[in-house]
Design an enzyme around this catalytic site. Structure first.
Site, PDB file in Angstrom:
ATOM      1  N   ASP A  91     -17.077   7.377  -2.483  1.00  0.00           N
ATOM      2  CA  ASP A  91     -15.859   7.224  -1.677  1.00  0.00           C
ATOM      3  C   ASP A  91     -15.544   8.595  -1.081  1.00  0.00           C
ATOM      4  OD1 ASP A  91     -13.453   6.336  -0.566  1.00  0.00           O
ATOM      5  OD2 ASP A  91     -12.368   6.319  -2.467  1.00  0.00           O
ATOM      6  N   CYS A 128     -16.320   1.878  -0.313  1.00  0.00           N
ATOM      7  CA  CYS A 128     -15.179   1.024   0.027  1.00  0.00           C
ATOM      8  C   CYS A 128     -14.843   1.078   1.511  1.00  0.00           C
ATOM      9  CB  CYS A 128     -13.968   1.424  -0.807  1.00  0.00           C
ATOM     10  SG  CYS A 128     -13.499   3.150  -0.586  1.00  0.00           S
ATOM     11  N   HIS A 176      -6.899   0.676  -6.835  1.00  0.00           N
ATOM     12  CA  HIS A 176      -7.198  -0.187  -5.680  1.00  0.00           C
ATOM     13  C   HIS A 176      -7.887  -1.448  -6.220  1.00  0.00           C
ATOM     14  CE1 HIS A 176      -7.653  -1.355  -1.660  1.00  0.00           C
ATOM     15  NE2 HIS A 176      -8.492  -0.450  -1.192  1.00  0.00           N
ATOM     16  N   ARG A 190     -13.749  -8.592   0.557  1.00  0.00           N
ATOM     17  CA  ARG A 190     -12.331  -8.298   0.389  1.00  0.00           C
ATOM     18  C   ARG A 190     -11.505  -9.551   0.717  1.00  0.00           C
ATOM     19  NH1 ARG A 190     -10.220  -3.192   0.762  1.00  0.00           N
ATOM     20  NH2 ARG A 190      -8.318  -4.315   0.199  1.00  0.00           N
ATOM     21  N   ARG A 224       0.891  -1.181   0.000  1.00  0.00           N
ATOM     22  CA  ARG A 224       0.000   0.000   0.000  1.00  0.00           C
ATOM     23  C   ARG A 224       0.918   1.217   0.000  1.00  0.00           C
ATOM     24  NH1 ARG A 224      -5.472   1.498   3.217  1.00  0.00           N
ATOM     25  NH2 ARG A 224      -6.177   0.070   1.598  1.00  0.00           N
ATOM     26  N   GLN A 279     -10.009  -3.915  -4.006  1.00  0.00           N
ATOM     27  CA  GLN A 279     -11.293  -3.331  -3.632  1.00  0.00           C
ATOM     28  C   GLN A 279     -12.321  -3.511  -4.746  1.00  0.00           C
ATOM     29  OE1 GLN A 279     -12.104  -1.554  -0.601  1.00  0.00           O
ATOM     30  NE2 GLN A 279     -14.115  -1.994  -1.469  1.00  0.00           N
TER      31      GLN A 279
HETATM   32  N1   CP Z   1     -11.342  -0.081   1.795  1.00  0.00           N
HETATM   33  C1   CP Z   1     -10.097  -0.140   2.288  1.00  0.00           C
HETATM   34  O1   CP Z   1      -9.103  -0.355   1.566  1.00  0.00           O
HETATM   35  O2   CP Z   1     -10.049   0.056   3.634  1.00  0.00           O
HETATM   36  P1   CP Z   1      -8.731   0.264   4.504  1.00  0.00           P
HETATM   37  O3   CP Z   1      -8.141   1.600   4.094  1.00  0.00           O
HETATM   38  O4   CP Z   1      -9.193   0.241   5.921  1.00  0.00           O
HETATM   39  O5   CP Z   1      -7.769  -0.826   4.200  1.00  0.00           O
HETATM   40  N1  NVA Z   2      -9.787   6.705  -2.065  1.00  0.00           N
HETATM   41  C1  NVA Z   2      -9.473   6.352  -0.706  1.00  0.00           C
HETATM   42  C2  NVA Z   2      -9.699   4.895  -0.492  1.00  0.00           C
HETATM   43  C3  NVA Z   2      -9.450   4.405   0.895  1.00  0.00           C
HETATM   44  C4  NVA Z   2      -9.660   2.924   1.047  1.00  0.00           C
HETATM   45  C5  NVA Z   2      -8.027   6.728  -0.400  1.00  0.00           C
HETATM   46  O1  NVA Z   2      -7.153   6.497  -1.242  1.00  0.00           O
HETATM   47  O2  NVA Z   2      -7.776   7.282   0.677  1.00  0.00           O
END
Ligand code: CP
Ligand code: NVA
Length: 336
Positions: free
Chosen positions: A243, A283, A148, A311, A121, A151
């Site tokens: 989102d 998400c 992502h 997930r 990440r 997701q």
């Molecule tokens: N939706 C998602 O990726 O959640 P987190 O940021 O908690 O991992």
């Molecule tokens: N678009 C959001 C998704 C979090 C799971 C971010 O990148 O912060």
């Protein structure tokens, strides 16, 4: 074609598709329409018969490096790997970027000697791309600034469970044209599904991803519509998705975005413009009463916790498809 079987006396033995072994999942563009279909087949099996897969990743170790916070992604990967008999190391990388101490190539060539897969990440999408380029074990994008994929796969699996044939489903995404939207867009195209994007001017999706999704949709029969009016975007749809208005890494834009995005809030009025059977998707984490009201996210139409559950199932299937059942040796010649 290699197949792998699992101990189960009472049920037919599941076969894990082998075509993706050793590959990466950096972008949804890494998968083909037939591969996402196969992935959902495996997801369905692992969700309904988890006991058949208890040793699928036995002897495999997965390394996870996260530059940003996480609840769902971290826990679903950890629980998922353990549920398949594997083990996992989580490295909290929030204090410094992954390549701050040594080069990504050096990190990759260490990790590939120890682990069977790397889950990242990151802020920069290039970090995931670079790790995938250098490591000879599969690299999975667990969220970057651009995509992502885990997701979006869980989200479309949720839609498949609710509605069946994805070609007949129309999803409206309203809000910021961000990483989650990019992966949804590509996933919709891969399944020949229909997606409407309701974003404010200047906050639409990345032009290259849009062009790539359109190219895929031409072959699969999917449709993609760009609409700035959120009301037009949601009219009669089967699902409304939103989102955060401000994604991680964009915190300095929070105030400006809070002025622009309120017309895109998913509230009872907007939900009422979708089909009566429509579901609400997010998400998570949700910023309650910003991009979505409590009344919508807590309603019977909301499937946000189904998405979160899926997930884990979809990521189990992803890891089985990419890692397979056999240890891979480092390709020394690739970086000699
Ligand atoms: N939706 C998602 O990726 O959640 P987190 O940021 O908690 O991992
Ligand atoms: N678009 C959001 C998704 C979090 C799971 C971010 O990148 O912060």
């Amino acid at each position: 074609m290699r197949s792998q079987t699992y101990a189960s006396e009472m049920t037919p033995k599941p076969v894990i598709p082998s075509f993706a072994i050793g590959r990466d999942l950096v972008s949804m563009r890494d998968l083909s329409p037939s591969e996402v279909e196969a992935l959902f087949h495996l997801t369905n099996l692992v969700k309904t018969r988890p006991e058949d897969f208890r040793t699928a990743l036995a002897g495999k170790h997965v390394a996870m490096f996260f530059e940003k916070p996480s609840l769902r992604t971290r826990i679903t990967f950890e629980a998922g790997v353990c549920g398949l008999g594997g083990t996992v190391s989580f490295v909290d990388q929030r204090q410094e970027r992954l390549d701050a101490r040594e080069s990504l190539a050096d990190i990759a060539h260490n990790l590939e000697r120890w682990v069977s897969a790397i889950v990242l990440r990151t802020f920069a999408h290039e970090t995931v791309e670079s790790m995938a380029e250098h490591a000879c074990v599969p690299v999975v994008n667990a969220l970057s600034e651009v995509e992502h994929p885990c997701q979006a796969l869980a989200d479309y699996f949720t839609l498949y469970e609710k509605f069946g044939n994805l070609k007949k489903v129309t999803l409206a995404y309203v809000g910021d044209g961000n990483n989650v939207l990019h992966s949804l867009l590509l996933t919709a195209a891969l399944f020949g599904s229909n997606i409407r994007i309701g974003t404010p001017k200047g906050y639409g999706p990345n032009a290259q991803i849009l062009a790539d999704a359109r190219e895929i949709a031409k072959k699969t029969g999917g449709t993609i519509e760009l609409i700035t009016d959120p009301h037009k975007a949601v009219r009669g749809v089967d699902a409304i998705y939103t989102d955060a208005w401000t994604s991680m890494g964009h915190e300095r834009e929070t105030e400006e975005r809070a002025r622009i995005f309120p017309p895109y809030q998913v509230n009872d009025e907007l939900m009422a413009e979708a089909a009566p059977h429509a579901v609400f998707m997010h998400c998570l984490p949700a910023h309650r009463n910003e991009e979505v009201t409590d009344s919508v996210i807590d309603s019977v139409q909301s499937v946000v916790y189904d998405q979160a559950e899926n997930r884990m199932h979809v990521q189990k299937a992803i890891l089985m498809m990419l890692v397979g059942g056999k240890n891979r040796l480092p390709l020394r010649s690739a970086h000699a």
